[in-house]
Design a protein around this motif. Structure first.
Motif, PDB file in Angstrom:
ATOM      1  N   ALA A  47       0.869  -1.178   0.000  1.00  0.00           N
ATOM      2  CA  ALA A  47       0.000   0.000   0.000  1.00  0.00           C
ATOM      3  C   ALA A  47       0.903   1.225   0.000  1.00  0.00           C
ATOM      4  N   ARG A  48       0.859   1.983  -1.096  1.00  0.00           N
ATOM      5  CA  ARG A  48       1.751   3.137  -1.268  1.00  0.00           C
ATOM      6  C   ARG A  48       0.963   4.423  -1.061  1.00  0.00           C
ATOM      7  N   ARG A 118      -8.331  -1.792  -5.576  1.00  0.00           N
ATOM      8  CA  ARG A 118      -8.094  -0.525  -4.887  1.00  0.00           C
ATOM      9  C   ARG A 118      -7.845  -0.778  -3.404  1.00  0.00           C
ATOM     10  N   ILE A 119      -7.310   0.238  -2.725  1.00  0.00           N
ATOM     11  CA  ILE A 119      -6.986   0.140  -1.301  1.00  0.00           C
ATOM     12  C   ILE A 119      -7.812   1.163  -0.538  1.00  0.00           C
ATOM     13  N   VAL A 120      -8.482   0.715   0.520  1.00  0.00           N
ATOM     14  CA  VAL A 120      -9.320   1.594   1.326  1.00  0.00           C
ATOM     15  C   VAL A 120      -8.952   1.428   2.799  1.00  0.00           C
ATOM     16  N   LEU A 126      -5.683  -1.003   6.398  1.00  0.00           N
ATOM     17  CA  LEU A 126      -5.928  -0.826   4.971  1.00  0.00           C
ATOM     18  C   LEU A 126      -6.331  -2.164   4.374  1.00  0.00           C
ATOM     19  N   LEU A 127      -7.333  -2.141   3.512  1.00  0.00           N
ATOM     20  CA  LEU A 127      -7.835  -3.343   2.868  1.00  0.00           C
ATOM     21  C   LEU A 127      -7.592  -3.261   1.366  1.00  0.00           C
ATOM     22  N   ARG A 145      -4.968  -7.391   3.567  1.00  0.00           N
ATOM     23  CA  ARG A 145      -5.044  -6.331   4.575  1.00  0.00           C
ATOM     24  C   ARG A 145      -3.669  -6.071   5.184  1.00  0.00           C
ATOM     25  N   THR A 146      -3.538  -4.899   5.829  1.00  0.00           N
ATOM     26  CA  THR A 146      -2.257  -4.513   6.426  1.00  0.00           C
ATOM     27  C   THR A 146      -2.183  -4.831   7.916  1.00  0.00           C
TER      28      THR A 146
END
Length: 209
Positions: A47-48, A118-120, A126-127, A145-146
């Motif tokens: 995730a950037r 996408r990342i939300v 973050l997912l 996920r993070t």
């Protein structure tokens, strides 16, 4: 800002290579793509961060037998140090930055035209989500996920049933990365609903999902 600039230049170069490898004689959906299983430790989904509280997906691939392309620190969440920015990583590391470089594949079928990755941010983590491009299609799917939030580049751990693979064309392995699962992995997670009570009217409660 410099990191973002370098990633953008490399993305354009990767796209040029991809189009040179795959004939464009017909529509993309009709191309006979296959997949190749890979060693999972050679990949990392990241995730950037960019802008204000926004993130996009970056996938790095470590070519075997070469110097490390990244390092990891901590757990839940795990931060990523992109070591490839410190040297010429040609022939050492591969990177995928958008839908030209990665897509979803389920039960040996490419869903790149059906789902947007996408990342939300939700509930303190973050997912990585597959969002249908058509509103009337099936709901979103959570792929990874993070397990927490912190500053910098964050590692995305894939949910059980998901793995990395490479796209093939006529037996040739391409740079394109698949997030691969089966029908069971593609089941949406249960919706979490919360009961809220109005501070002004304690008897006025409602459910938000």
């Amino acid at each position: 800002m410099m990191t973002r600039y370098l990633f953008g230049k490399i993305a354009a170069f990767s796209l040029t290579i991809w189009t040179a490898l795959v004939p464009l004689s017909g529509p993309l959906g009709a191309t006979d793509f296959g997949e190749r299983e890979m060693t999972q430790s050679q990949f990392v989904a990241i995730a950037r961060p960019y802008g204000q509280n926004k993130y996009d997906l970056l996938i790095l691939y470590q070519i075997p037998g070469q110097r490390p392309c990244w390092s990891e620190k901590g757990e839940k969440p795990t931060t990523i140090d992109p070591l490839l920015l410190n040297f010429d990583f040609t022939g050492i590391c591969e990177r995928s930055t958008d839908s030209n470089g990665y897509s979803i594949r389920i039960d040996h079928q490419d869903y790149g035209l059906d789902y947007l990755l996408r990342i939300v941010e939700r509930n303190g983590e973050l997912l990585l989500i597959g969002t249908p491009r058509q509103a009337k299609g099936p709901g979103e799917r959570i792929i990874g996920r993070t397990y927490g939030l912190t500053s910098g580049l964050l590692k995305i751990s894939l949910n059980p049933g998901w793995q990395f693979s490479k796209r093939t064309y006529q037996g040739q392995v391409l740079n394109h990365v698949y997030l691969t699962g089966d029908s069971q992995a593609f089941i949406p997670e249960p919706t979490t609903c919360l009961l809220y009570t109005s501070p002004a009217h304690e008897t006025d409660s409602y459910i938000v999902c």
